[in-house]
Structures are given as C-alpha cells and as structure tokens.
Design a protein around this motif. Structure first.
Motif, PDB file in Angstrom:
ATOM      1  N   SER A 248       0.813  -1.307  -0.105  1.00  0.00           N
ATOM      2  CA  SER A 248      -0.118   0.093  -0.034  1.00  0.00           C
ATOM      3  C   SER A 248       0.730   1.278   0.021  1.00  0.00           C
ATOM      4  O   SER A 248       0.320   2.461   0.066  1.00  0.00           O
ATOM      5  CB  SER A 248      -1.053  -0.041   1.338  1.00  0.00           C
ATOM      6  OG  SER A 248      -1.995  -0.756   1.122  1.00  0.00           O
ATOM      7  N   LYS A 293      -1.692   4.056   0.744  1.00  0.00           N
ATOM      8  CA  LYS A 293      -3.170   4.176   0.055  1.00  0.00           C
ATOM      9  C   LYS A 293      -4.333   4.012   1.134  1.00  0.00           C
ATOM     10  O   LYS A 293      -4.143   3.137   1.997  1.00  0.00           O
ATOM     11  CB  LYS A 293      -3.309   3.015  -0.755  1.00  0.00           C
ATOM     12  CG  LYS A 293      -4.444   2.631  -1.629  1.00  0.00           C
ATOM     13  CD  LYS A 293      -4.541   1.580  -2.370  1.00  0.00           C
ATOM     14  CE  LYS A 293      -5.535   1.070  -3.328  1.00  0.00           C
ATOM     15  NZ  LYS A 293      -6.057   2.138  -4.228  1.00  0.00           N
ATOM     16  N   HIS A 295      -8.031   2.788   1.427  1.00  0.00           N
ATOM     17  CA  HIS A 295      -8.808   1.854   0.940  1.00  0.00           C
ATOM     18  C   HIS A 295     -10.384   2.177   1.740  1.00  0.00           C
ATOM     19  O   HIS A 295     -10.366   2.633   2.974  1.00  0.00           O
ATOM     20  CB  HIS A 295      -8.567   0.344   1.426  1.00  0.00           C
ATOM     21  CG  HIS A 295      -7.206  -0.278   1.110  1.00  0.00           C
ATOM     22  ND1 HIS A 295      -7.061  -0.917  -0.053  1.00  0.00           N
ATOM     23  CD2 HIS A 295      -6.272   0.156   1.679  1.00  0.00           C
ATOM     24  CE1 HIS A 295      -5.409  -1.345  -0.194  1.00  0.00           C
ATOM     25  NE2 HIS A 295      -5.078  -0.773   0.764  1.00  0.00           N
TER      26      HIS A 295
END
Ligand SMILES: Cc1cc2nc3c(=O)[nH]c(=O)nc-3n(C[C@H](O)[C@H](O)[C@H](O)COP(=O)(O)OP(=O)(O)OC[C@H]3O[C@@H](n4cnc5c(N)ncnc54)[C@H](O)[C@@H]3O)c2cc1C
Length: 598
Positions: A248, A293, A295
C-alpha cells in the motif's frame, strides 16, 4: 528537482559494480564490512569531541540529547523505584516507546541486549535527519534509526552510536486526491494518508478509520512503527483482504547515505522505492515520511474466540484434521485473519478476526466447525464463552469505546495525561519489555491444504506440537487474497512464497523484563536454551512439509540460516544490488541485512 532526484539514482546505478539482479562482488561487501568495523567508539582518538557534538546540536536546532542507560542506574541500585518501574510487568508499551533509551524488546538470550546510543537526534523533520546522517558518515560514528522500537532482532539499537529517533515526527494527514511526484497522468488521484516516519499504527488508525472513515493497511500491534512495519513488508489482521502494508506504499521521503533528501515512488527512484517495500528496516535509507493508500472501510469487523480441548492424543489428531478441513473450506479468503493456535496441551485456541461479514454471517460460517466438535463429545471439550463471536461497526474497531474497555478487549496508556487514543490490544502487552528465548517462522503453502497433502500437514502440526505450540497466522499468508492485493504485494521485496501461503506459522518464546547486568533481574538462560531448542525441533517438523517456507524478516529467528533466501527468496539478488548502489559504504547496518555475508 524530481528529475534531478531520478538522475541521481540512474547515475548511481550506472556506476554500480553490478547490474540490477546480478550478484554483487564479495570484495565490495567485505570492504563495506571493514568500514563498519572502522567505526569510532567513545575513547577512540577519532571519537567526536564536545565541540563537534555541539555543532551537530546547533545544526539540528538543539535536538541532540546525550543518552544515559537506565539499566546502568538500576545496576547500581536494583531496589530503587526507577528500577522497579523498568522491570514492571505487564509493562506499558507507550511508555517504553517514549523513552529514547529503551526498545520494546529488552533483548534475546544469547543474541543481543538492549543498549542505548551515546547520543540521539530527536528529529523534527528531514533536515535534522540529514544533519545526523552527514555527521555519522563524516565522523565515522555508528548510525542507528529507531521508530516504534519493536524490532525483535535489536536492529534499532546499538551501543556507542548516534541514534536518529523519529518518535516526534508523527504527523498523520489524509489527502483525498494524492498523486505521487512525477506520476501525474500515469496514476489517477487517490485517497491516501501521509504519515511522519515516527507515527505508530494507533495514531494512523485513529486518523484514517475512527476520524476519516477509511482503511489503511498497517500492523496488528497498534504500537508498532509505521516506517519499520512497511519496510518489513508488514501484515495486519486484515491483510488477506488488503495485502501487505508495503503493497500500500505510494511514496516515501527518505534521507540517503549521502545526506540528500529524496522522494521515492513508482515513478521516481523506483529501485530504492521497491527496496523500501519489504527489504528490511534500516538497510537502505532513513525514511522521513510515508504515504499509504487509503482503502474503503468495510462495514463490520469482528472476532471469533474459542478454545477446544482434545481428550487424548488421538482426539487431538482428529481436532487438527478437522480444523484444517474447516480452514481449507472456509478461512482461506479475504474475510478472515489472525490465528489458529495449536497448543502442546492438546488444545486449539481460535483467535480469529473477520471483516465484511455481519455477526450472523460469521456464526453461520463457523456452524459446521462447532457441529463437528459437538459431534465428538468423548473427544472434545468446547470451552464456554458468551462472547465466542462478536462484531462491531468497523469505524469503532480501534476506538477505546467504553464497551471494549469494560470487557477488556482494548487497553489504554495508563500514564496521567496520556491521549485516550494511545491504545493497545491486551494480547500484545506481554511482549512489552520482553526478553526473547527463541523464535521461528515459516510460510505454509496453500497447496498443503489440498486433500492429497492435508494429512501430511496435519501430521506435521501434531508432531510440532509435541515440542512447542504452533500459531498459524492466516493473515500473514496471502493465498485467497483478492487480485489487486496480490498484485501490489508481488511488487515488493518480501519473499514471494508469501503470495501462495495460506498462513505464516510462528513459534516463539519469551520471558518477562530482564537484563543480564542487573542483579535480581537477569534472564533465565537455562530456560531460554531449552525453549529455543524445543522451538527449533517444532519448526523442523513443519519444515518437513514446507522446506521452502522461508521466514518473515521481522518475525524470525535471530540465528536464521540462509537468511537472504529465507527473507527475500528470488528478490534477494536485486536487493543486494540496490544496497550496493544506494549505500556503497555500508553506512546503514542491521543484523542480517541484504548485503551481509552469509
Ligand atoms: C509486539 C509486536 C507485535 C508485532 N506485530 C506485527 C504485526 O502484526 N505484523 C507485522 O508485520 N509485524 C509485526 N511485528 C514486527 C514489526 O513489524 C517489526 O519489528 C517492525 O520492524 C517494527 O517497526 P518499529 O518502527 O516499531 O521498530 P524499530 O525497532 O524502531 O525499527 C525496526 C527496524 O526498522 C528501522 N527503522 C525504523 N524506523 C525507520 C526509518 N524511519 N527509516 C529507516 N529505518 C527505520 C530500524 O532501524 C530497525 O532496523 C511486531 C513486533 C512486535 C514487537
């Protein structure tokens, strides 16, 4: 500026002794090792004088501190209140993390003992880090980096060193439309979180989930450091759905061995970026910021906690077999994570979590398992627990709600004035201030759950439990994960065998807070040796069915054989080449780094 940064790495690669993917000449690393030995120590003629340390202090705006060992004071007065506090059990992981002189693990019998640095830069930002890196390189002082301080291998502490301590660099900020530098037009803007390198996961979960309503893939233990975990590869409870923390990572700001501040991402300094994703903390550069990132958050998170006791060895064999049958049919998928623990006492502890299921869906999923247990009353005792399966709104999972505190599901930092978001799971507390006795890990391929191999696996688990208990961490093997999570994890340095593994088996033993130099508090060395040998025998039983199971770099044996292959598998050669390129003089040293000699 960004173009200049990329040219730096390309230029360095051109000048490197090997092409990426090739084997680096041994001579280069022998030379690097020799340079490590050349580091100066207090009392050596080359050790910086007071005036030089003061110049560093001025360069970092007064952030240099001289570090005193709390253990030295304790050795002189083992009955003092300060000494009692140091060896208090259970310890407060937040208090340990806030002490520049301490690490979460106090040592490992026969391997290492926590030893504070001589000086520390309590860094406020990348410029302080760069000043420390320049100073260490130019004065030949051993450099070490500490974030959350959770290294089992002791790689964030070194005696007689200069410590870069990132603890205060803990800003966490959500960005709703992040595009990595140089990636505009290649990657669509996405929701991301910027984390200072000293942030720990509880701080990130508070910002991203509790406040922001999103999900970030971090670690299970809330007091682990973000930078250390991402560089480990990093598995959290829900990694079977979201992949590894390294997968990520969208961007990192780092200070390289030459003291330069650089940006790394998929479009800039790509090789260093890749190495940071699982290549092991403290090996390539000092990370000063990470962007991860974010989510979408599932609706619910939940947990399944139950203990089943088998009444005989034969019944335990049946229990292991039916648990693996259930695991193969139900648990190897994105909804499930955490642990199945097979104990030496012929008992199974289920300590699982789930995501994206309601409580009734989770109950229905486990019904066949409980029915099989109920069908064998002579063989199995199911411990009664009214809270066998629980679920919660995902947004409150990491929040210290009254409900969770009252039921003992979550604990808070108990120091007066501590932020109420300083939380930790009770299950992690025993590891604060621990001394390790032994440790092994290996990935178990999902192929072992195929009907033809499942019997062998069950027999190996039973054989292992004759020596030591085995925890199967289903969330630390990515078989069954969705394609995007697998693709992102594949593009990291972690041993690729984790992609096809249904679980990481972990076997560990530790004692309470201890230090070999403090009378009355020394580790139990005889017990440690016995336990380490038992763990080794148990792991050997599992390796019979998983000979290529490798080991997870951050949760592995200090004495791991053939560690480069174990930690990184087919990625090891590329990592060695990148290390030779970005840190040719071996400024960054850790135990079992990618460029060390086997
Ligand atoms: C109680 C406990 C629970 C754990 N749970 C999990 C888990 O659920 N999942 C999992 O995957 N792992 C887990 N681990 C392992 C953990 O992820 C690793 O040990 C990780 O490296 C710790 O990071 P840290 O910052 O807390 O530790 P540190 O000891 O501070 O750092 C670890 C390594 O990273 C380096 N490092 C730290 N910060 C930086 C930086 N800014 N730049 C460069 N190098 C840096 C250090 O030099 C050191 O080599 C756990 C460990 C413990 C002790």
């Amino acid at each position: 500026m960004v173009g200049e940064r990329r040219r730096w790495l390309l230029g360095a690669l051109a000048a490197a002794p090997v092409a990426l993917g090739g084997a680096a000449p041994l001579a280069a690393f022998a030379a690097a090792e020799a340079r490590v030995r050349e580091r100066v120590h207090p009392g050596d003629p080359g050790w910086p004088g007071e005036a030089e340390w003061q110049r560093l202090n001025a360069a970092v705006g007064g952030a240099l501190v001289k570090v005193a060992s709390p253990f030295a004071a304790c050795r002189d007065d083992p009955r003092s209140p300060a000494c009692d506090a140091l060896f208090r059990s259970p310890a407060n992981p937040w208090a340990i993390g806030d002490d520049v002189a301490l690490t979460q693990t106090f040592g490992w019998v026969g391997a290492w003992t926590t030893s504070p640095s001589a000086y520390a830069v309590v860094a406020k930002g990348a410029a302080d880090v760069a000043a420390a890196v320049d100073f260490a390189r130019e004065r030949r002082v051993r450099l070490v980096v500490k974030g959350g301080g959770h290294s089992y291998q002791g790689t964030s502490n070194a005696p007689d060193s200069l410590l870069v301590w990132t603890r205060r660099m803990n800003d966490v900020r959500i960005d709703d439309a992040f595009v990595a530098a140089n990636c505009a037009g290649r990657v669509a803007p996405q929701r991301a979180v910027h984390c200072g390198a000293g942030a720990v996961w509880a701080q990130v979960y508070d910002a991203v989930t509790t406040k922001g309503g999103g999900y970030v893939q971090g670690g299970g233990c809330t007091t682990v450091g973000v930078a250390g975990l991402v560089q480990s590869g990093g598995f959290g409870s829900f990694s079977k759905a979201f992949g590894t923390a390294a997968g990520s990572l969208l961007e990192a700001e780092v200070v390289t061995a030459d003291g330069k501040i650089r940006i790394c991402n998929a479009c800039t300094n790509e090789d260093l970026f890749w190495a940071l994703k699982g290549g092991g903390g403290g090996n390539f550069a000092v990370v000063t910021r990470l962007t991860l990132k974010v989510h979408p958050l599932p609706q619910t998170f939940g947990a399944v906690n139950v203990t089943v006791r088998a009444t005989s060895d034969a019944a335990y064999r049946k229990l292991i077999a039916l648990t693996l049958d259930f695991c193969a049919g139900t648990l190897v998928g994105p909804h499930w994570g955490e642990q199945l623990r097979f104990l030496r006492s012929n008992a199974l502890q289920v300590a699982m979590v789930f995501q994206g299921l309601t409580r009734s869906e989770a109950v229905a999923a486990w019904q066949p398992f409980f029915a099989a247990i109920d069908a064998g009353p002579a063989d199995f005792d199911l411990e009664f627990s009214p809270l066998r399966i629980v679920s919660t709104d995902a947004r409150t999972f990491w929040a210290p709600t009254l409900f969770k505190r009252t039921l003992g599901f979550i604990r808070r930092d108990d120091r007066p004035g501590a932020p109420e978001t300083n939380v930790f799971w009770p299950g992690d507390q025993a590891q604060a201030a621990q001394v390790l006795h032994g440790y092994e890990s290996l990935w178990l391929p999902a192929a072992l759950l195929q009907p033809a191999r499942r019997g062998d696996l069950a027999e190996a688990v039973f054989a292992a439990t004759r020596h030591w208990y085995v925890s199967l961490h289903l969330n630390k093997g990515l078989a069954g994960a969705p394609a995007p999570a697998l693709a992102a994890a594949r593009d990291t340095a972690t041993n690729p065998v984790m992609l096809d593994a249904f679980a990481l088996a972990i076997l560990g033993a530790h004692g309470g807070p201890a230090h070999p130099a403090v009378p009355g508090h020394t580790p139990d060395e005889a017990l440690a040796r016995t336990q380490a040998a038992a763990i080794e025998r148990a792991a050997a039983a599992l390796r019979k069915v998983a000979p290529d199971g490798g080991a997870y770099v951050s949760e592995s044996n200090y004495f791991q054989r053939d560690w480069q292959r174990a930690f990184w598998g087919t990625n090891a050669a590329r990592l060695r080449a990148i290390k030779a390129t970005v840190d040719p003089d071996g400024l960054f040293v850790t135990h079992h780094g990618p460029a060390d000699e086997a």
